[in-house]
Design a protein around this motif. Structure first.
Motif, short mmCIF file in Angstrom:
data_model
loop_
_atom_site.label_atom_id
_atom_site.label_comp_id
_atom_site.label_asym_id
_atom_site.label_seq_id
_atom_site.Cartn_x
_atom_site.Cartn_y
_atom_site.Cartn_z
N TYR A 85 0.86 -1.24 -0.16
CA TYR A 85 0.16 -0.05 0.00
C TYR A 85 0.84 1.25 -0.09
O TYR A 85 1.93 1.32 0.76
N ASP A 86 0.47 2.33 -0.49
CA ASP A 86 1.31 3.55 -0.83
C ASP A 86 1.21 4.43 0.46
O ASP A 86 1.64 5.54 0.50
N ASN A 87 0.25 4.15 1.55
CA ASN A 87 0.35 4.80 2.60
C ASN A 87 -0.43 3.81 3.69
O ASN A 87 -0.76 2.77 3.39
N ASP A 88 0.08 4.14 5.08
CA ASP A 88 -0.74 3.39 6.15
C ASP A 88 -1.92 3.33 6.25
O ASP A 88 -2.81 2.45 6.79
N ILE A 89 -2.89 4.51 5.81
CA ILE A 89 -4.31 4.77 6.10
C ILE A 89 -4.92 3.51 5.21
O ILE A 89 -5.95 2.76 5.58
N MET A 90 -4.61 3.44 4.02
CA MET A 90 -5.10 2.37 3.09
C MET A 90 -4.65 1.07 3.64
O MET A 90 -5.28 -0.15 3.47
N ALA A 91 -3.40 0.88 4.11
CA ALA A 91 -3.15 -0.60 4.60
C ALA A 91 -3.94 -0.99 5.86
O ALA A 91 -4.28 -2.18 6.01
N VAL A 92 -4.17 -0.12 6.74
CA VAL A 92 -5.07 -0.41 7.93
C VAL A 92 -6.43 -0.73 7.42
O VAL A 92 -7.15 -1.79 7.97
N ALA A 93 -7.03 0.08 6.45
CA ALA A 93 -8.38 -0.34 5.94
C ALA A 93 -8.22 -1.69 5.11
O ALA A 93 -9.32 -2.48 5.40
N GLY A 94 -7.22 -2.07 4.48
CA GLY A 94 -6.99 -3.31 3.84
C GLY A 94 -7.05 -4.51 4.89
O GLY A 94 -7.73 -5.46 4.54
N LEU A 95 -6.64 -4.34 5.90
CA LEU A 95 -6.56 -5.19 7.04
C LEU A 95 -8.01 -5.45 7.19
O LEU A 95 -8.36 -6.55 7.67
N GLY A 96 -8.69 -4.43 7.64
CA GLY A 96 -10.16 -4.46 7.76
C GLY A 96 -10.88 -5.31 6.83
O GLY A 96 -11.72 -6.29 7.11
N VAL A 97 -10.72 -4.92 5.56
CA VAL A 97 -11.32 -5.84 4.60
C VAL A 97 -10.96 -7.18 4.65
O VAL A 97 -11.70 -8.22 4.36
N ALA A 98 -9.80 -7.80 5.07
CA ALA A 98 -9.02 -8.87 5.06
C ALA A 98 -10.15 -9.70 6.20
O ALA A 98 -10.60 -10.95 6.01
N ALA A 99 -10.41 -9.16 7.39
CA ALA A 99 -10.83 -9.74 8.34
C ALA A 99 -12.45 -9.69 8.09
O ALA A 99 -13.00 -10.76 8.45
N GLU A 100 -12.97 -8.93 7.51
CA GLU A 100 -14.46 -9.17 6.79
C GLU A 100 -14.68 -10.23 5.91
O GLU A 100 -15.82 -11.05 6.08
N MET A 101 -13.75 -10.33 5.20
CA MET A 101 -13.75 -11.38 4.09
C MET A 101 -13.14 -12.70 4.57
O MET A 101 -12.96 -13.75 3.97
N ARG A 102 -12.94 -12.66 5.99
CA ARG A 102 -12.26 -14.07 6.42
C ARG A 102 -10.86 -14.74 5.85
O ARG A 102 -10.70 -15.72 5.80
N VAL A 103 -10.26 -13.60 5.42
CA VAL A 103 -8.75 -13.90 4.75
C VAL A 103 -7.81 -13.62 5.74
O VAL A 103 -7.60 -12.46 6.53
N SER A 104 -7.01 -14.67 6.43
CA SER A 104 -6.19 -14.57 7.38
C SER A 104 -4.86 -13.74 7.06
O SER A 104 -4.26 -13.92 6.06
N VAL A 105 -4.41 -12.69 7.76
CA VAL A 105 -3.41 -12.06 7.64
C VAL A 105 -2.29 -12.51 8.96
O VAL A 105 -2.55 -12.43 10.02
N PRO A 106 -1.15 -13.05 8.69
CA PRO A 106 -0.57 -13.20 7.23
C PRO A 106 -0.53 -14.44 6.58
O PRO A 106 0.12 -14.86 5.46
N ARG A 107 -1.35 -15.57 6.96
CA ARG A 107 -1.29 -16.88 6.45
C ARG A 107 -1.79 -16.94 5.08
O ARG A 107 -1.10 -17.36 4.36
N ASP A 108 -3.09 -16.21 4.93
CA ASP A 108 -3.32 -16.23 3.54
C ASP A 108 -3.00 -14.96 2.59
O ASP A 108 -2.94 -15.30 1.48
N LEU A 109 -2.61 -13.85 3.46
CA LEU A 109 -2.23 -12.59 2.65
C LEU A 109 -1.57 -11.98 3.61
O LEU A 109 -1.52 -11.56 4.55
N SER A 110 -0.41 -11.37 2.75
CA SER A 110 0.74 -10.39 3.59
C SER A 110 0.39 -8.98 3.10
O SER A 110 0.09 -8.63 2.10
N LEU A 111 0.56 -8.06 4.02
CA LEU A 111 0.14 -6.66 3.81
C LEU A 111 1.44 -6.00 4.46
O LEU A 111 1.90 -6.36 5.41
#
Length: 335
Positions: A245-271
């Motif tokens: 991500y190009d900034n931390d605001i979008m990265a934090v938002a992306g982490l929330g979306v991963a939790a919403e979609m039950r995508v495990s970070v970092p097992r299934d997705l690294s940010l």
């Protein structure tokens, strides 16, 4: 002979010479004596026109940000950057004139009006674009300005910048070393000069690292747009195993979306985030980041502007590049 010649003789900056010879605070007594001795030995005398100009200064530096007001309050980068700028201004007895604009064209008009009305002694120019209208407009004036961005975007003005291409290459190589072969990037607005530099470096580094899937999704630095971009990537047929991500605001938002979609970070997705404000350490898992001392970046930009006010011939200079800080949000892909 200029104060830059005196500065070279005394082994100090042009700004230090200006402070010492004008009896202003900001330099030690030993440095002041060394500068005075160098000036005397060289036979330096003050330029009367420059002295007159200095006396007419309004002790104010201008900064215009072309972004919505609500976003400014939520974005850590410019809060830290302005803090760094202010840390230098307060030592010089200067004030910051801050203005928000809807576009870079409007910013160019504001900067021109400030210069015409002698409301500022100099300005900081941020978020430069290719063929930026601010450069064309302000280069026709004698406004002293410093560009916070790559020198290729700065026209005749000195610049302070971080090497975004080198930093992006490091980020991509790190993810490739972990085993990721499908990496996406959520970028800032494509019109920004540093976005274009990062995008080119991302694609080139991905190809060299053997990453078979390298996608770029454009966003606007906001949390809402970061969420939208992340959701589109995670719903795609070729879901990436890592996102930069190009900034931390979008990265934090992306982490929330991963939790919403039950995508495990970092097992299934690294940010991996950019800039590394306190937000990156407050979330769980903590976000890996390309850590950037934004406060010092602002301070360095202000210092360079004071040098430009003292001398018209000031070279651009690089700022310390962001460094990789691995945390719990990055790991080898599960498969």
């Amino acid at each position: 002979m200029t104060i830059r010649d005196v500065a070279q003789r005394a082994g100090v900056s042009s700004a230090a010479v200006s402070l010492a010879l004008n009896n202003r605070p900001g330099v030690s007594e030993s440095t002041r004596k060394r500068i005075s001795l160098a000036a005397k030995e060289m036979g330096w005398t003050p330029n009367t026109a420059a002295v007159s100009l200095s006396a007419s200064r309004v002790q104010t530096i201008g900064l215009v940000l072309a972004r919505p007001a609500p976003m400014l309050g939520r974005e850590p980068f410019y809060m830290e950057f302005i803090g760094g700028v202010e840390s230098i201004l307060v030592k010089r007895g200067y004030s910051l004139l801050l203005r928000l604009a809807d576009s870079v064209e409007e910013e160019a008009e504001v900067q021109l009006a400030w210069w015409q009305g002698r409301r500022v002694d100099g300005s900081l120019l941020v978020d430069l674009q290719a063929d930026d209208p601010r450069i064309e407009t302000l280069s026709q004036t004698d406004l002293r300005a410093v560009v916070v961005g790559h020198p290729s975007l700065a026209g005749p003005f000195p610049a302070v910048w971080t090497d975004d291409a080198v930093v992006m290459v490091e980020a991509v190589r790190y993810l490739a070393a972990l085993g990721h072969r499908s990496v996406a990037r959520v970028s800032g607005p494509s019109a920004l000069g540093h976005t274009a530099i990062r995008t080119e470096a991302f694609r080139s580094a991905a190809a060299q690292a053997g990453i078979t899937e390298a996608r770029v999704v454009t966003a606007d630095f906001s949390g809402d747009d970061g969420s939208r971009a992340t959701r589109s990537l995670l719903l795609s047929a070729q879901r990436p195993t890592a996102i930069i991500y190009d900034n931390d605001i979008m990265a934090v938002a992306g982490l929330g979306v991963a939790a919403e979609m039950r995508v495990s970070v970092p097992r299934d997705l690294s940010l991996l985030a950019w800039d590394d404000s306190q937000l990156c350490e407050l979330v769980r898992p903590q976000l890996s980041a390309m850590s950037h001392d934004v406060f010092q970046y602002g301070a360095q930009a202000a210092e360079l502007l004071f040098e430009a006010l003292a001398s018209p011939d000031v070279p651009s200079r690089p700022a310390p590049a962001p460094v990789l800080v691995p945390r719990a949000s990055t790991a080898p892909p599960a498969s």
